[in-house]
Design an enzyme around this catalytic site. Structure first.
Site, mmCIF file in Angstrom:
data_model
loop_
_atom_site.group_PDB
_atom_site.id
_atom_site.type_symbol
_atom_site.label_atom_id
_atom_site.label_comp_id
_atom_site.label_asym_id
_atom_site.label_seq_id
_atom_site.Cartn_x
_atom_site.Cartn_y
_atom_site.Cartn_z
ATOM 1 N N ASP A 175 1.053 -1.024 -0.233
ATOM 2 C CA ASP A 175 -0.035 0.019 0.029
ATOM 3 C C ASP A 175 0.972 1.174 0.112
ATOM 4 O O ASP A 175 0.660 2.219 -0.757
ATOM 5 C CB ASP A 175 -0.915 -0.041 1.228
ATOM 6 N N HIS A 202 -5.326 -3.440 5.686
ATOM 7 C CA HIS A 202 -5.165 -3.978 4.190
ATOM 8 C C HIS A 202 -6.325 -4.582 3.387
ATOM 9 O O HIS A 202 -6.596 -5.601 3.255
ATOM 10 C CB HIS A 202 -3.975 -4.845 4.050
HETATM 11 P P1 NAD Z 1 -0.114 -18.518 -5.474
HETATM 12 O O1 NAD Z 1 -1.559 -19.168 -5.595
HETATM 13 O O2 NAD Z 1 0.435 -17.992 -6.764
HETATM 14 O O3 NAD Z 1 0.839 -19.032 -4.309
HETATM 15 C C1 NAD Z 1 0.231 -19.353 -3.272
HETATM 16 C C2 NAD Z 1 1.349 -20.655 -2.825
HETATM 17 O O4 NAD Z 1 1.066 -20.913 -1.476
HETATM 18 C C3 NAD Z 1 1.234 -21.827 -3.697
HETATM 19 O O5 NAD Z 1 2.558 -22.119 -4.241
HETATM 20 C C4 NAD Z 1 0.670 -22.778 -2.889
HETATM 21 O O6 NAD Z 1 1.282 -23.964 -3.300
HETATM 22 C C5 NAD Z 1 1.096 -22.273 -1.691
HETATM 23 N N1 NAD Z 1 0.374 -22.888 -0.477
HETATM 24 C C6 NAD Z 1 -0.796 -23.478 -0.151
HETATM 25 N N2 NAD Z 1 -1.051 -24.089 0.765
HETATM 26 C C7 NAD Z 1 0.224 -23.787 1.516
HETATM 27 C C8 NAD Z 1 0.553 -24.507 2.542
HETATM 28 N N3 NAD Z 1 -0.410 -25.030 3.640
HETATM 29 N N4 NAD Z 1 1.814 -24.492 3.126
HETATM 30 C C9 NAD Z 1 2.628 -24.013 2.283
HETATM 31 N N5 NAD Z 1 2.388 -23.352 1.244
HETATM 32 C C10 NAD Z 1 1.080 -23.398 0.634
HETATM 33 O O7 NAD Z 1 -0.771 -17.132 -4.788
HETATM 34 P P2 NAD Z 1 0.008 -15.609 -4.680
HETATM 35 O O8 NAD Z 1 -0.238 -14.700 -5.801
HETATM 36 O O9 NAD Z 1 1.520 -15.855 -4.396
HETATM 37 O O10 NAD Z 1 -0.698 -14.926 -3.406
HETATM 38 C C11 NAD Z 1 -0.405 -15.670 -2.012
HETATM 39 C C12 NAD Z 1 -1.286 -14.688 -1.286
HETATM 40 O O11 NAD Z 1 -0.819 -13.408 -0.805
HETATM 41 C C13 NAD Z 1 -2.649 -14.496 -1.376
HETATM 42 O O12 NAD Z 1 -3.646 -14.847 -0.363
HETATM 43 C C14 NAD Z 1 -2.951 -13.115 -2.199
HETATM 44 O O13 NAD Z 1 -4.204 -12.538 -1.554
HETATM 45 C C15 NAD Z 1 -1.838 -12.426 -0.867
HETATM 46 N N6 NAD Z 1 -1.217 -11.069 -1.329
HETATM 47 C C16 NAD Z 1 -1.118 -10.373 -0.310
HETATM 48 C C17 NAD Z 1 -0.825 -8.900 -0.448
HETATM 49 C C18 NAD Z 1 -0.329 -8.166 0.421
HETATM 50 O O14 NAD Z 1 -0.314 -6.757 0.236
HETATM 51 N N7 NAD Z 1 -0.443 -8.631 1.749
HETATM 52 C C19 NAD Z 1 -0.212 -8.742 -2.003
HETATM 53 C C20 NAD Z 1 -0.840 -9.787 -3.012
HETATM 54 C C21 NAD Z 1 -0.982 -10.887 -2.494
HETATM 55 C C1 LMR Z 2 -3.096 -6.371 -2.994
HETATM 56 O O1 LMR Z 2 -3.400 -5.309 -2.480
HETATM 57 O O2 LMR Z 2 -2.632 -6.352 -4.410
HETATM 58 C C2 LMR Z 2 -3.201 -7.738 -2.368
HETATM 59 O O3 LMR Z 2 -4.026 -7.613 -1.241
HETATM 60 C C3 LMR Z 2 -3.925 -8.731 -3.551
HETATM 61 C C4 LMR Z 2 -5.238 -8.365 -3.859
HETATM 62 O O4 LMR Z 2 -6.202 -9.346 -3.763
HETATM 63 O O5 LMR Z 2 -5.626 -7.311 -4.072
#
Ligand code: NAD
Ligand code: LMR
Length: 339
Positions: A175, A202
């Site tokens: 953010d 967030h």
């Molecule tokens: P993705 O599906 O590409 O990757 C997620 C990974 O987690 C996969 O490789 C999967 O195998 C793994 N996984 C699932 N269960 C698991 C477990 N029990 N133990 C270990 N690994 C496990 O998803 P992504 O795009 O990498 O996003 C991941 C998360 O991050 C999502 O929840 C998304 O919303 C969040 N996110 C948060 C922010 C933020 O600003 N905080 C920003 C972007 C995404």
């Molecule tokens: C973001 O802010 O990009 C993450 O929280 C992923 C989402 O679902 O928007």
């Protein structure tokens, strides 16, 4: 030389120089979910970080390939890949910082809260393992919905008798990264010089950028400030829609996650005045968790800084976000205590 290449070369030069300096402490960092969209580029960026001596890459599948690939980069850290729950203990033992991007991402039309049912369980089991195998580690929670996931982790750690509120962080750095980029574009100032605190939580309106405190100062109209605020709040959705079903922000999130982990490592190593925004246990409002500027130190959170002066628009935004943030926090606490 293109800027990206020069950045990578200088990171690896710094890494080589730092490696030969005995005073840099050994630090083990784990990425849980290392095979995913965020996990892979985050693994790369942590491999470039000279403060990391051991990099542990864990996922339920696919990590040996990511680890073998990243391990060939000639920087300080030794890389190990772990796939499957039976290897989670080894992945976590001795960790100083655990970064968690494990879980499902959004598709268009979903809110972050729609991810709760799947991600809450994943994070609960990973936090249970952290409590057992590296109870003193700093935890950087990336998985969504961050506003509920951090309270879940706090309850799990409390039940295990190892909760240290100074060591649990919801990563809201993306953010801040977005607010800086969007502000620089509108204000016409160099983006590298911009600072903007982003507070609250967030998700949607709980993301409250404080553009009245942005530096360098710019005389932006109220309409511009409102448009910048809305774009920052909807930044995640902007990416989800552009990716059209192929997930949410991964590359910018990996960058933001690497920045925040680096700040935690600097704090652990005693670097003074490391301040970042993060969603932490807090008493600066009536809500038990809140994102604000946090001073990082040898034990994690050293000080949760207060909000500072707010504009009338920001004061309104603050009151508007509280009910949603409160109910997301309560939902997380309830889940942890029921399941
Ligand atoms: P993705 O599906 O590409 O990757 C997620 C990974 O987690 C996969 O490789 C999967 O195998 C793994 N996984 C699932 N269960 C698991 C477990 N029990 N133990 C270990 N690994 C496990 O998803 P992504 O795009 O990498 O996003 C991941 C998360 O991050 C999502 O929840 C998304 O919303 C969040 N996110 C948060 C922010 C933020 O600003 N905080 C920003 C972007 C995404
Ligand atoms: C973001 O802010 O990009 C993450 O929280 C992923 C989402 O679902 O928007």
């Amino acid at each position: 030389m293109r800027p990206s290449m020069s950045l990578i070369r200088s990171a690896s030069r710094v890494a080589r120089r730092t490696y030969s300096t005995e005073s840099v402490p050994q630090r083990k960092v784990a990425v849980l979910g290392a095979g995913g969209g965020i996990g892979q580029p985050l693994a790369l960026l942590m491999k470039l970080n000279p403060l990391v001596s051991h990099l542990s890459l864990y996922d339920i599948a696919g990590t040996p390939g990511v680890a073998a690939d990243v391990s060939h980069i000639n920087t300080r850290s030794e890389v190990k890949g772990y796939a499957g729950e039976e290897h989670l203990a080894a992945a976590l033992e001795g960790c100083d910082v655990v970064i968690i991007p494990a879980g499902v991402p959004r598709k268009p039309g979903m809110t972050r809260d729609d991810l709760f049912n799947i991600n809450a369980g994943i994070v609960k089991s990973l936090t249970t393992a952290i409590a057992k195998y590296c109870p003193h580690a700093i935890i950087n929670m990336i998985s969504n919905p961050v506003n509920s996931i951090v309270p879940i982790a706090s309850e799990v750690l409390k039940k295990a008798g190892v909760y240290d509120e100074k060591k649990l962080f919801g990563v809201t750095t993306l953010d801040v990264v977005r607010a800086k980029t969007f502000y620089a574009g509108k204000a016409g100032v160099p983006v590298a010089e911009v600072n903007v605190p982003v507070v609250g939580g967030h998700a949607g309106v709980t993301i409250l950028p404080l553009f009245s405190q942005a530096t360098p100062k710019a005389n932006l109209s109220n309409d511009y400030i409102e448009a910048l605020t809305k774009r920052t709040q909807d930044g995640g959705t902007e990416v989800v829609e552009a990716k059209a079903g192929k997930g949410s922000a991964t590359l910018s999130m990996a960058y933001a996650g690497a920045l925040f982990a680096d700040a935690c490592l600097k704090g652990l190593n005693g670097v003074p005045d490391v301040v970042e925004c993060s969603f932490v246990q807090s008493s600066i409002t009536e809500l038990p968790f809140f994102a604000s500027k946090v001073r990082l130190g040898k034990n994690g959170v050293e000080e949760v800084l207060d909000l500072g002066p707010l504009s009338d628009y920001e004061k309104e935004g603050l009151e508007k976000l509280k009910p949603e943030l409160k109910s997301s926090i309560e939902k997380g606490i309830k889940f942890a205590n029921q399941s």
